[in-house]
Write a protein that holds these residues in place. Structure first.
Motif, PDB file in Angstrom:
ATOM      1  N   ARG A   6      -2.323   0.908  -4.541  1.00 57.02           N
ATOM      2  CA  ARG A   6      -1.233   0.004  -4.412  1.00 57.02           C
ATOM      3  C   ARG A   6      -0.219  -0.596  -5.171  1.00 57.02           C
ATOM      4  NH1 ARG A   6      -5.999  -1.595  -5.852  1.00 57.02           N
ATOM      5  NH2 ARG A   6      -6.334  -3.835  -6.317  1.00 57.02           N
ATOM      6  N   LEU A   7       0.653  -1.100  -4.861  1.00 61.96           N
ATOM      7  CA  LEU A   7       1.878  -1.534  -6.044  1.00 61.96           C
ATOM      8  C   LEU A   7       1.700  -3.274  -5.654  1.00 61.96           C
ATOM      9  CD1 LEU A   7       4.820   0.678  -5.362  1.00 61.96           C
ATOM     10  CD2 LEU A   7       2.999   0.698  -7.305  1.00 61.96           C
ATOM     11  N   ALA A   8       1.690  -3.970  -6.789  1.00 62.04           N
ATOM     12  CA  ALA A   8       1.995  -5.270  -6.857  1.00 62.04           C
ATOM     13  C   ALA A   8       3.009  -5.911  -7.441  1.00 62.04           C
ATOM     14  CB  ALA A   8       0.586  -6.067  -7.623  1.00 62.04           C
ATOM     15  N   ALA A  24       0.670  -1.275  -0.070  1.00 65.36           N
ATOM     16  CA  ALA A  24      -0.039   0.094   0.044  1.00 65.36           C
ATOM     17  C   ALA A  24       0.972   1.286  -0.022  1.00 65.36           C
ATOM     18  CB  ALA A  24      -0.863   0.132   1.245  1.00 65.36           C
ATOM     19  N   LEU A  25       0.702   2.262  -0.795  1.00 64.86           N
ATOM     20  CA  LEU A  25       1.336   3.473  -0.935  1.00 64.86           C
ATOM     21  C   LEU A  25       1.332   4.360   0.203  1.00 64.86           C
ATOM     22  CD1 LEU A  25       0.987   4.290  -4.578  1.00 64.86           C
ATOM     23  CD2 LEU A  25       2.946   3.343  -3.809  1.00 64.86           C
ATOM     24  N   PRO A  26       2.235   4.829   0.851  1.00 67.83           N
ATOM     25  CA  PRO A  26       2.058   5.574   1.978  1.00 67.83           C
ATOM     26  C   PRO A  26       1.496   6.844   1.610  1.00 67.83           C
ATOM     27  CG  PRO A  26       4.266   5.667   0.928  1.00 67.83           C
ATOM     28  CD  PRO A  26       3.774   4.607   0.361  1.00 67.83           C
ATOM     29  N   PHE A  27       0.923   7.636   2.463  1.00 66.59           N
ATOM     30  CA  PHE A  27       0.019   8.895   2.338  1.00 66.59           C
ATOM     31  C   PHE A  27      -1.071   8.778   1.394  1.00 66.59           C
ATOM     32  CE2 PHE A  27       4.848   9.685   2.664  1.00 66.59           C
ATOM     33  CZ  PHE A  27       4.776  10.527   4.214  1.00 66.59           C
ATOM     34  N   LEU A  28      -1.673   7.464   1.012  1.00 65.01           N
ATOM     35  CA  LEU A  28      -2.603   7.645   0.172  1.00 65.01           C
ATOM     36  C   LEU A  28      -3.355   6.685   0.801  1.00 65.01           C
ATOM     37  CD1 LEU A  28      -0.847   7.762  -3.404  1.00 65.01           C
ATOM     38  CD2 LEU A  28      -2.251   9.286  -2.321  1.00 65.01           C
TER      39      LEU A  28
END
Length: 426
Positions: free
Chosen positions: A304-306, A295-299
């Motif tokens: 998210r990234l996979a 999961a991307l920080p601050f969002l």
């Protein structure tokens, strides 16, 4: 008499809302006005108005989201309109029984049409069967049959049967990581695959499966020859029958259903393969895959990234060999998208995939992806400059049973592809 259940549900909601509102008014009327005034003044002293401001860093991280929002705004509006008009059709869940049309597009002019039919509650049991069929021009056909039996010996175990008939008059063969398009040679294939898996969960996040398979492949000269291409080697033609048996392991530490936000997943599959009709082929083949979800920080965690990396290897035993169609390859709808199918083959393959996933709807993700991969003979042959790249974007329609319908547009320096597939969620 037909009763509209949606209107009944709305009437109940309206009635409950009116009761709650009348109760709230009664409570206000019963309070001491002086006490209410004191409470209001106390609230004003405790709560003070304030303003929130998003930092520059926040907007910088959200730039991909802004771009996707802008590009997909017409599609999103279309889904909102469809949801208002057809609310029952957009729940993102498959029923117990269904029929869906399928289309497959490939390299050059190959196109096939067909359908998918399934039943997840066969004869009132939990047995599930699935038939997928594609029919194209020039004798290109594929029929895939699956039958699953949960709780065969124990409550949580499962047996899966899978058989596939496949023929294609125009398959391409490229050997080696540096194979150019001028080195392409074509062949025709007709094959039957049969497979059985017995899977058993171990604890809550682990599972093990034992499998066996039979493969009968007939390799011929392609009926669609091109005099500008090298002829297909005679030594590779003929019929090959293979028996294989092995084990699969799965460690799943990722959050599921329907989206995967965080966690990781490890997959291993290995087996022993041997030819039945002669003693030419004997080899081990294994694949290791690691998936990571961040999961991307601050969002919000929906942004998210996979990440996925996959290593595949085929190793001959003693003086035996490996049939070329069993060699690891890159270039398919689950591997290096943007390249034609099986673009590169060799004894080993290495693949990296990075995806940025952004929810456009409750059951639809917008995906931006980058694929990097190469094939090689020895591990010391792996170099950064030898990786091949593919990139693109698409929509993933998330469903139940860890499956998704994917529409992807993939590109590379050699070609571009439109991919329509139904595959397990990654």
């Amino acid at each position: 008499m037909i009763i509209n259940t949606h209107r009944v549900g709305n009437f109940r909601l309206l009635a409950v809302s009116v009761i709650i509102w009348l109760s709230f008014l009664h409570t206000l009327h019963a309070q001491d006005p002086q006490q209410s005034s004191q409470d209001a003044q106390s609230d004003l002293t405790v709560f003070e108005p304030y303003e929130t401001k998003r930092s520059f860093g926040y907007h910088l991280l959200a730039l991909p989201s802004y771009a996707v929002d802008l590009l997909t705004w017409p599609i999103g509006e279309g889904f909102r309109l469809a949801e208002r008009k057809f609310p029952d059709q957009l729940e993102g869940e498959r029923g117990r029984f269904g029929i869906y049309p399928l289309i497959e597009t490939g390299v050059e002019t190959r196109t096939a049409f067909g359908g998918l039919i399934f039943n997840r509650d066969f004869l009132g049991s939990d047995h599930e069967w699935r038939v997928e069929a594609l029919f194209g021009s020039s004798k290109y056909n594929k029929i895939d049959l699956k039958y699953n039996i949960p709780g065969f010996f124990e409550t949580e175990d499962e047996i899966k049967f899978n058989s596939v008939y496949y023929n294609d008059p125009m398959e391409s063969l490229f050997l080696g990581n540096e194979a150019s398009l001028d080195e392409e040679t074509r062949y025709s294939v007709e094959e039957i695959n049969a497979r059985i898996d017995y899977s058993l969960p171990v604890f809550e996040v682990h599972s093990v499966a034992f499998w066996g398979s039979y493969r009968n492949a007939i390799i011929r000269q392609s009926s669609r020859r091109d005099d500008n291409l090298p002829p297909f080697p005679t030594s590779l033609k003929g019929r090959t029958e293979l028996f294989a048996a092995g084990i699969s392991l799965r460690i799943d530490l990722a959050e599921e259903e329907p989206r995967t936000y965080t966690g990781r997943r490890f997959l291993f599959r290995g087996g022993y393969h041997h030819s039945i009709d002669d003693n030419r082929y004997a080899f081990f083949k294994y694949r290791f895959e690691w998936q990571e979800f961040i999961a991307l920080p601050f969002l919000p965690n929906t942004r998210r990234l996979a990440f996925k990396t996959r290593l595949e290897r085929a190793e001959p035993i003693a003086d035996k060999t490996i049939p070329f169609f069993e060699l690891p390859s890159i270039g398919d709808s689950r591997g290096l998208r943007g390249l034609r199918g099986d673009r590169y083959r060799d004894d080993k393959s290495l693949l990296f995939t990075l995806e940025y996933r952004y929810p456009m709807w409750d059951f639809v993700d917008v995906v931006l992806f980058l694929d990097e991969g190469q094939v090689f003979r020895n591990f010391n042959d792996v170099h950064l400059k030898d990786f091949h790249a593919g990139y693109g974007f698409g929509l993933h329609f998330l469903g139940s049973e860890n499956l998704s319908f994917r529409v992807e547009f993939a590109f590379s320096k050699e070609s571009s592809r439109t991919i329509l597939s139904i595959a397990p969620n990654f």
